[in-house]
Design a protein around this motif. Structure first.
Motif, short mmCIF file in Angstrom:
data_model
loop_
_atom_site.label_atom_id
_atom_site.label_comp_id
_atom_site.label_asym_id
_atom_site.label_seq_id
_atom_site.Cartn_x
_atom_site.Cartn_y
_atom_site.Cartn_z
N SER A 32 3.21 8.34 7.05
CA SER A 32 3.27 7.15 6.18
C SER A 32 3.30 7.40 4.54
O SER A 32 2.95 8.39 4.29
CB SER A 32 2.16 6.48 6.53
OG SER A 32 1.03 7.07 6.21
N HIS A 33 4.17 6.51 3.91
CA HIS A 33 4.13 6.63 2.59
C HIS A 33 4.63 5.42 1.85
O HIS A 33 5.13 4.53 2.61
CB HIS A 33 5.25 7.80 2.05
CG HIS A 33 6.58 7.62 2.54
ND1 HIS A 33 7.52 6.75 1.61
CD2 HIS A 33 7.42 7.58 3.50
CE1 HIS A 33 8.36 6.96 2.10
NE2 HIS A 33 8.69 7.34 3.60
N ARG A 34 4.27 5.37 0.67
CA ARG A 34 4.47 4.23 -0.19
C ARG A 34 5.34 4.47 -1.28
O ARG A 34 5.04 5.33 -2.04
CB ARG A 34 3.34 3.79 -0.73
CG ARG A 34 3.28 2.45 -1.31
CD ARG A 34 2.18 1.88 -2.27
NE ARG A 34 1.56 2.71 -3.07
CZ ARG A 34 2.25 2.84 -4.34
NH1 ARG A 34 3.14 2.06 -4.62
NH2 ARG A 34 1.57 3.94 -5.22
N GLY A 35 6.44 3.98 -1.44
CA GLY A 35 7.63 4.24 -2.44
C GLY A 35 8.31 5.37 -2.22
O GLY A 35 8.07 6.37 -1.49
N GLY A 36 9.42 5.37 -2.81
CA GLY A 36 10.47 6.57 -2.61
C GLY A 36 10.76 6.76 -1.37
O GLY A 36 10.71 5.87 -0.44
#
Length: 327
Positions: A32-36
């Motif tokens: 899970s990641h936020r941005g990019g």
């Protein structure tokens, strides 16, 4: 495991490896990641490639018997595996990321479509010329169709052969021969070796998995440079030895544009031009077989030899205007 990747981290090293502990029975990794944009893959404790899905997936499972498309099933060596993260796009404020590991979760497999009726072959094409598409994707990378669905579409489109060139993986290769026989289309194993400085297709099983982290001069197999002149994935590296160049691509909107042909002539006068649709999804504008690559060979099963010999021609579609060179 979690953290933040910043632009300076990408400048230092764009490929990162996160250690995770794995047991014998199989496992699932979730990113899970936020941005990019982060690319995702995995290597086993011996450093062997076990799968890649780029930015197309946020999770995958591997077991001894099955794996998420894009990943290789087989023996699970217990110990420290390396989850691969490619820092493809990192904004100024960074990318927050987290990786979790849990038990494998099997996804339902869709039923294969029926074998379609093939379209009638063109009467104006001399014997020994076969129509195909040398650039297409499935659910094993960022395509929307299974291999069976893609083969059925190729058969109904009037194609004799099709190269399945999923990004940076070979998990589709073991399935191609049997599926191709069922749908009456020669399915050529391929890998689109995908980097942020250009893409190239490598055709054939013999090359095995091509390590996209290495320079292109080390990539083995019959190779074509893909969409050499385009937007953010044009070719920006030294040109490796190759016999093929994808000078007609579905993104070549203006057919009076001479730059791709000029590029071909500039770097290797002996190279053979080919075309590729870069097909991903029937709902998109890149349609399978548009453009069509024609190869002169003894049979569809020997298209590989025709490609290696450079006996090619390219048309707008399977039934579009066609100029063939004989002799």
């Amino acid at each position: 495991m979690k953290g933040v990747w910043l632009p300076q981290h990408r400048a230092e090293e764009k490929y990162r490896y996160i250690p995770v502990e794995v047991g014998r029975g199989g496992f699932e990794v979730t990113l899970s990641h936020r941005g990019g944009v982060l690319d995702l893959g995995v290597f086993d404790p011996s450093g062997r490639f076990r799968g890649y899905s780029g930015g197309a997936r946020s999770r995958f499972s591997i077991t001894p018997e099955w794996a998420t498309p894009g990943y290789l099933p087989g023996g699970i060596e217990p110990g420290e595996w390396s989850v691969f993260l490619g820092l493809h796009r990192v904004p100024a404020d960074g990318v927050e990321w987290e990786i979790t590991v849990g038990p494998p979760v099997e996804q339902p497999v869709p039923q294969p479509p029926p074998v379609p009726q093939r379209v009638q072959k063109r009467r104006d094409v001399p014997p020994g010329w076969f129509a195909g598409d040398l650039h297409a994707h499935t659910v094993h990378s960022d395509g929307s169709l299974t291999i069976e669905e893609l083969a059925a579409l190729a058969a109904s489109s009037g194609l004799d052969f099709l190269a399945v060139t999923d990004h940076n993986t070979v998990s589709h290769h073991p399935h191609l021969a049997a599926i191709g026989r069922r749908y009456g289309v020669e399915l050529i194993p391929g890998q689109e070796v995908t980097t942020d400085r250009g893409h190239a297709n490598v055709f054939g099983d013999s090359a095995g998995w091509v390590d996209f982290r290495e320079p292109p001069q080390t990539w083995d197999g019959l190779m074509s440079i893909n969409h050499p002149l385009t937007t953010d994935c044009s070719w920006r590296m030294p040109v490796p030895p190759t016999r093929l160049a994808e000078v007609w691509h579905s993104g070549w909107w203006d057919r009076t544009w001479s730059a791709p042909l000029a590029w071909l002539l500039a770097w290797d006068p002996s190279a053979a031009p080919i075309g590729g649709s870069d097909f991903h999804d029937p709902a998109q504008t890149a349609l399978l077989g548009r453009p069509t690559t024609w190869v002169k060979a003894e049979s569809p099963e020997q298209v590989w030899q025709g490609l290696a010999a450079g006996r090619t021609a390219v048309s707008e579609s399977p039934d579009g205007p066609l100029l063939l060179r004989e002799g």
